[in-house]
Design an enzyme around this catalytic site. Structure first.
Site, PDB file in Angstrom:
ATOM      1  N   LYS A  56      90.003  32.486  33.766  1.00  0.00           N
ATOM      2  CA  LYS A  56      90.918  33.113  33.046  1.00  0.00           C
ATOM      3  C   LYS A  56      92.094  31.784  34.014  1.00  0.00           C
ATOM      4  CE  LYS A  56      89.350  36.503  30.159  1.00  0.00           C
ATOM      5  NZ  LYS A  56      89.317  36.023  28.953  1.00  0.00           N
ATOM      6  N   LYS A  65      78.940  31.237  27.707  1.00  0.00           N
ATOM      7  CA  LYS A  65      78.258  32.207  26.328  1.00  0.00           C
ATOM      8  C   LYS A  65      79.054  32.166  25.036  1.00  0.00           C
ATOM      9  CE  LYS A  65      81.305  35.883  27.982  1.00  0.00           C
ATOM     10  NZ  LYS A  65      80.892  37.018  26.718  1.00  0.00           N
ATOM     11  N   LYS A  95      83.965  37.006  21.733  1.00  0.00           N
ATOM     12  CA  LYS A  95      85.027  36.943  20.747  1.00  0.00           C
ATOM     13  C   LYS A  95      86.294  36.241  20.643  1.00  0.00           C
ATOM     14  CE  LYS A  95      84.189  42.132  22.392  1.00  0.00           C
ATOM     15  NZ  LYS A  95      84.921  42.044  22.850  1.00  0.00           N
TER      16      LYS A  95
HETATM   17  P1  ATP Z   1      86.377  38.814  25.221  1.00  0.00           P
HETATM   18  O1  ATP Z   1      86.314  37.073  24.832  1.00  0.00           O
HETATM   19  O2  ATP Z   1      86.868  39.055  24.721  1.00  0.00           O
HETATM   20  O3  ATP Z   1      86.387  39.230  26.616  1.00  0.00           O
HETATM   21  P2  ATP Z   1      83.411  39.053  24.886  1.00  0.00           P
HETATM   22  O4  ATP Z   1      82.968  38.596  23.788  1.00  0.00           O
HETATM   23  O5  ATP Z   1      83.096  38.061  26.004  1.00  0.00           O
HETATM   24  O6  ATP Z   1      85.139  39.756  24.530  1.00  0.00           O
HETATM   25  P3  ATP Z   1      83.468  41.231  25.941  1.00  0.00           P
HETATM   26  O7  ATP Z   1      83.898  42.747  25.433  1.00  0.00           O
HETATM   27  O8  ATP Z   1      84.726  40.782  27.123  1.00  0.00           O
HETATM   28  O9  ATP Z   1      82.806  40.679  24.890  1.00  0.00           O
HETATM   29  O10 ATP Z   1      81.880  42.195  26.705  1.00  0.00           O
HETATM   30  C1  ATP Z   1      81.769  43.287  26.473  1.00  0.00           C
HETATM   31  C2  ATP Z   1      79.863  43.228  26.768  1.00  0.00           C
HETATM   32  O11 ATP Z   1      79.210  42.223  25.950  1.00  0.00           O
HETATM   33  C3  ATP Z   1      79.535  43.283  28.280  1.00  0.00           C
HETATM   34  O12 ATP Z   1      78.719  44.162  28.821  1.00  0.00           O
HETATM   35  C4  ATP Z   1      78.711  41.907  28.266  1.00  0.00           C
HETATM   36  O13 ATP Z   1      78.201  41.485  29.699  1.00  0.00           O
HETATM   37  C5  ATP Z   1      78.720  41.857  26.953  1.00  0.00           C
HETATM   38  N1  ATP Z   1      78.290  40.398  26.221  1.00  0.00           N
HETATM   39  C6  ATP Z   1      79.556  39.609  25.915  1.00  0.00           C
HETATM   40  N2  ATP Z   1      79.152  37.980  25.958  1.00  0.00           N
HETATM   41  C7  ATP Z   1      78.091  37.876  25.772  1.00  0.00           C
HETATM   42  C8  ATP Z   1      77.468  37.192  25.505  1.00  0.00           C
HETATM   43  N3  ATP Z   1      77.709  36.238  24.805  1.00  0.00           N
HETATM   44  N4  ATP Z   1      75.459  37.488  25.763  1.00  0.00           N
HETATM   45  C9  ATP Z   1      75.513  38.591  26.109  1.00  0.00           C
HETATM   46  N5  ATP Z   1      76.573  39.840  26.322  1.00  0.00           N
HETATM   47  C10 ATP Z   1      77.333  39.458  26.461  1.00  0.00           C
HETATM   48 MG    MG Z   2      84.677  39.331  28.325  1.00  0.00          MG
END
Ligand code: ATP
Ligand code: MG
Length: 331
Positions: free
Chosen positions: A111, A194, A197
């Site tokens: 970040k 990865k 969102k």
């Molecule tokens: P942000 O970008 O806002 O951080 P995010 O897509 O990373 O959103 P989170 O809310 O941070 O999602 O994570 C929610 C859950 O989904 C966590 O358990 C995280 O490990 C899982 N997760 C998020 N992205 C992935 C991914 N690409 N592959 C596997 N697990 C994921």
């Molecule tokens: Mg995340």
């Protein structure tokens, strides 16, 4: 019964990474474990959402939780900010969380690199809030994706440190959990890391994406120029495509494309077409449910209300006990 706790930030709609990294396990665990699944809206504040979007985002994630099959009768589904007790535990844990270890967190470093103008204290102490999320319910199993592994290690450290400091055996050690073997990482479509969102619309396939959007995004997903000789090792971009294919495509079809790659004759266009259609079919029933729950705000509100009430019972008990351990006494 072992206690399961996990949450998802309300920073946008849910995507395949959230589903295969985390939610897939939530759905199974709710049948056998004492489960708390929440929408992490406090955590979403690190990116400063505007007040209008904040509630809308929470509502959408709650609807999507229900649409994928989380059952409010089996699991406690709640909104993080309905639990003010969390902020108190967060404060207590912060007293025992050290700058050095917080700065070493990989997600914090990311970040700092990606949003240098908004390196707020909430980002730094994110792991302490996450530990509070888990420890407030004395969670032991935390179904999360690979990216959360280090945060879980920090949660274990904070729990152990609290126990040692007060010479109690109060908090259990929480562990990242996945059915099967290692934690999952669903790659993003841009081939860089990865699926997320907050990495831009084109990087993720969202559960609510229409067939046209899915086809478009998948066709644009990063690939390579194809193997130049038989039995060539898959490039990172090719591996990403095969990782995505492994999510919902049947093993025989995967084997076919694998063989084509080995032969050096693979056409990524064909693989992508297959991938898009399999994802569309997989998401269809979920999308029908999203529509159904979106049209039933009374039910959705009731789920949130009931979930908050159940979660607070557990949180209030923990806070009462923690205050006692720390030494707060009523006059
Ligand atoms: P942000 O970008 O806002 O951080 P995010 O897509 O990373 O959103 P989170 O809310 O941070 O999602 O994570 C929610 C859950 O989904 C966590 O358990 C995280 O490990 C899982 N997760 C998020 N992205 C992935 C991914 N690409 N592959 C596997 N697990 C994921
Ligand atoms: Mg995340």
């Amino acid at each position: 019964m072992e206690t399961v706790v996990s949450g998802i930030r309300s920073t946008g709609n849910l995507h395949l990474g959230n589903y295969f990294g985390a939610i897939q396990n939530f759905i199974k665990l709710q049948n056998t474990h004492h489960c708390f699944f929440f929408i992490a809206d406090y955590h979403s504040l690190t990116t400063h959402p505007n007040p209008v979007d904040l509630h809308k985002n929470v509502r959408e994630v709650l609807i999507e939780y229900l649409a994928v099959g989380l059952d409010p009768e089996k699991a406690t589904l709640f909104v993080q900010s309905d639990l003010p007790e969390l902020t108190e535990l967060y404060l207590f844990l912060n007293m025992n969380a050290y700058l050095g270890e917080l700065q070493r967190s990989a997600s914090f470093k990311d970040k700092v690199r990606s949003q240098p103008d908004n390196v707020n204290a909430g980002l730094l102490t994110y792991p302490a809030l996450m530990a509070a999320d888990i420890l407030i319910h004395k969670g032991t199993h935390v179904p999360v994706g690979k990216d959360q592994e280090q945060h879980l290690e920090m949660a274990r450290n904070f729990a152990g440190r609290f126990n040692r400091m007060y010479q109690v055996d109060y908090f259990p050690e929480p562990h990242a959990f996945n059915f099967g073997s290692s934690l999952v990482k669903v790659p993003g479509l841009d081939g860089k890391g990865k699926m997320s969102k907050s990495e831009g619309e084109g990087n993720a396939i969202f559960l609510k994406d229409s067939p046209e959007i899915i086809r478009k995004k998948i066709m644009k997903a990063v690939s390579d120029s194809g193997p130049s000789i038989p039995n060539q090792k898959k490039s990172p971009a090719a591996k990403n495509l095969f990782d995505l294919l492994s999510l919902c495509t049947d093993p025989k079809t995967i084997k076919f494309f694998d063989q084509e790659h080995k032969n050096g004759t693979i056409r990524y266009g064909d693989l992508k077409k297959q991938l898009a259609e399999d994802l569309i079919n997989f998401l269809k029933p979920i999308q029908e449910k999203i529509k159904e729950f979106s049209e039933n705000p009374v039910f959705v509100r009731e789920v949130a209300r009931l979930g908050a009430a159940k979660a607070r019972i557990s949180a209030q008990k923990t806070i009462r006990e923690v205050r006692e351990i720390i030494g707060f006494k009523p006059f």
